[in-house]
Design a protein around this motif. Structure first.
Motif, short mmCIF file in Angstrom:
data_model
loop_
_atom_site.label_atom_id
_atom_site.label_comp_id
_atom_site.label_asym_id
_atom_site.label_seq_id
_atom_site.Cartn_x
_atom_site.Cartn_y
_atom_site.Cartn_z
N GLU B 1 32.28 -21.81 -51.60
CA GLU B 1 31.20 -21.67 -50.63
C GLU B 1 31.80 -21.55 -49.23
N VAL B 2 31.32 -20.57 -48.51
CA VAL B 2 31.79 -20.37 -47.14
C VAL B 2 31.16 -21.42 -46.22
N GLN B 3 31.98 -22.03 -45.40
CA GLN B 3 31.48 -23.03 -44.46
C GLN B 3 32.30 -22.98 -43.19
N LEU B 4 31.62 -23.15 -42.06
CA LEU B 4 32.26 -23.22 -40.74
C LEU B 4 31.78 -24.49 -40.06
N VAL B 5 32.72 -25.29 -39.56
CA VAL B 5 32.37 -26.54 -38.92
C VAL B 5 33.02 -26.59 -37.54
N GLU B 6 32.17 -26.61 -36.51
CA GLU B 6 32.66 -26.70 -35.13
C GLU B 6 32.74 -28.15 -34.67
N SER B 7 33.61 -28.39 -33.71
CA SER B 7 33.72 -29.69 -33.08
C SER B 7 34.32 -29.51 -31.69
N GLY B 8 34.24 -30.60 -30.90
CA GLY B 8 34.89 -30.57 -29.60
C GLY B 8 33.96 -30.46 -28.41
N GLY B 9 32.68 -30.27 -28.66
CA GLY B 9 31.75 -30.17 -27.54
C GLY B 9 31.54 -31.51 -26.86
N GLY B 10 30.87 -31.47 -25.72
CA GLY B 10 30.57 -32.70 -24.99
C GLY B 10 30.19 -32.42 -23.57
N LEU B 11 30.10 -33.48 -22.79
CA LEU B 11 29.75 -33.39 -21.37
C LEU B 11 31.03 -33.29 -20.54
N ILE B 12 31.09 -32.30 -19.69
CA ILE B 12 32.27 -32.07 -18.88
C ILE B 12 31.85 -31.68 -17.47
N GLN B 13 32.62 -32.10 -16.49
CA GLN B 13 32.30 -31.78 -15.10
C GLN B 13 32.67 -30.34 -14.77
N PRO B 14 31.97 -29.74 -13.81
CA PRO B 14 32.35 -28.39 -13.38
C PRO B 14 33.82 -28.34 -12.97
N GLY B 15 34.48 -27.26 -13.39
CA GLY B 15 35.90 -27.11 -13.12
C GLY B 15 36.79 -27.69 -14.20
N GLY B 16 36.21 -28.43 -15.11
CA GLY B 16 36.98 -29.07 -16.17
C GLY B 16 37.31 -28.14 -17.32
N SER B 17 38.01 -28.71 -18.31
CA SER B 17 38.44 -27.96 -19.49
C SER B 17 38.00 -28.66 -20.76
N THR B 90 27.07 -23.94 -19.91
CA THR B 90 26.33 -24.89 -20.74
C THR B 90 25.60 -24.15 -21.86
N ALA B 91 25.89 -24.53 -23.10
CA ALA B 91 25.33 -23.81 -24.24
C ALA B 91 25.75 -24.50 -25.53
N VAL B 92 25.08 -24.13 -26.60
CA VAL B 92 25.59 -24.42 -27.94
C VAL B 92 26.56 -23.28 -28.28
N TYR B 93 27.75 -23.67 -28.69
CA TYR B 93 28.77 -22.68 -29.06
C TYR B 93 28.88 -22.63 -30.58
N TYR B 94 28.66 -21.43 -31.10
CA TYR B 94 28.75 -21.20 -32.53
C TYR B 94 30.03 -20.43 -32.86
N CYS B 95 30.63 -20.80 -33.94
CA CYS B 95 31.71 -20.03 -34.54
C CYS B 95 31.04 -19.13 -35.59
N ALA B 96 31.45 -17.88 -35.65
CA ALA B 96 30.82 -16.95 -36.59
C ALA B 96 31.86 -15.98 -37.15
N ARG B 97 31.70 -15.66 -38.41
CA ARG B 97 32.64 -14.74 -39.08
C ARG B 97 32.12 -13.32 -39.07
N THR B 98 33.01 -12.40 -38.81
CA THR B 98 32.74 -10.98 -39.02
C THR B 98 33.56 -10.57 -40.23
N PRO B 99 32.93 -10.08 -41.29
CA PRO B 99 33.69 -9.66 -42.47
C PRO B 99 34.63 -8.51 -42.11
N TYR B 100 35.81 -8.53 -42.69
CA TYR B 100 36.82 -7.52 -42.41
C TYR B 100 36.27 -6.11 -42.57
N GLY B 101 36.45 -5.30 -41.54
CA GLY B 101 36.06 -3.90 -41.61
C GLY B 101 34.58 -3.63 -41.48
#
Lengths: 106, 119
Positions: B1-17, B90-101
């Motif tokens: 089964e294909v699955q994508l799991v994102e992580s790492g989001g949060g609250l960050i100040q302007p100019g941050g990384s 500011t947004a929800v960031y999704y990871c998404a796959r594009t099938p080859y070709g």
């Protein structure tokens, strides 16, 4: 950049009725057009690609048509689970999405 | 089964990384095209970046020079390093796959991770 325009912004439909959603591209995208469904709090789900090919597992009541700059997504008989926001996306060049059509219960 | 799991989001100040991660299962990221797509609160979808199977990389103009996409084949994971963050990122960031070709369409999406840029 290719600009995608969807209409209407909101479509009020009764369960069992037909829904017709439109998508227009600012220049030809051939048949490189996809449709996605998004429910609240969920990721988008691919419905249609190549303007008219259903993705795996998509019910027969969903159909897509069009080419060039004018496209249509039709839901033949709306079910309760179909009330959602629908986005079109062109992939003839760098991908761009329409602003979405919200299909709500009438 | 294909699955994508994102992580790492949060609250960050302007100019941050911030660095987002997307771990895939059920397929190999290096054999597909992997994307980041974002959605500002209550708004539509915006493509952000792609990394092709051959390693070519492209960005939307809105993030060019600030964001960097990469992948770790050994971890089957794609990353998005976001620097010089602005309120408009500011947004929800999704990871998404594009099938080859297949062109730049997106057949599988993760559940998304929320990035909030605010002081």
């Amino acid at each position: 950049e290719i600009v995608m325009t969807q209409s209407p912004a909101t479509l009020s439909v009764s369960p069992g009725e037909r829904a017709t959603l439109s998508c227009r591209a600012s220049q030809s995208v051939s048949s490189h057009l996809a449709w996605y469904q998004q429910k609240p709090g969920q990721a988008p789900r691919l419905l249609i690609y190549g303007a008219s090919t259903k993705a795996t597992g998509i019910p027969a009541r969903f159909s897509g048509s069009g080419s060039g700059t004018e496209f249509t997504l039709t839901i033949s008989s709306l079910q309760s689970e179909d009330f959602a926001v629908y986005y079109c996306q062109q992939y003839n060049s760098w991908p761009s999405f329409g602003g979405g059509t919200k299909v709500e219960i009438k | 089964e294909v699955q994508l799991v994102e992580s790492g989001g949060g609250l960050i100040q302007p100019g941050g990384s911030l660095r987002l991660s997307c771990t895939a299962s059920g397929f190999t990221v290096s054999s597909n095209y992997m994307n980041w797509v974002r959605q500002a609160p209550g708004k539509g979808l915006e493509w952000v970046s792609i990394i092709y199977s051959g390693g070519s990389i492209y960005y939307a103009d809105s993030v060019k020079g600030r964001f960097t996409i990469s992948r770790d084949n050994s971890k089957n994971t794609v990353y998005l390093q976001m620097n010089s963050l602005r309120a408009e990122d500011t947004a929800v960031y999704y990871c998404a796959r594009t099938p080859y070709g297949s062109g730049n369409l997106f057949d599988y999406w993760g559940q998304g991770t929320l990035v909030t840029v605010s002081s």
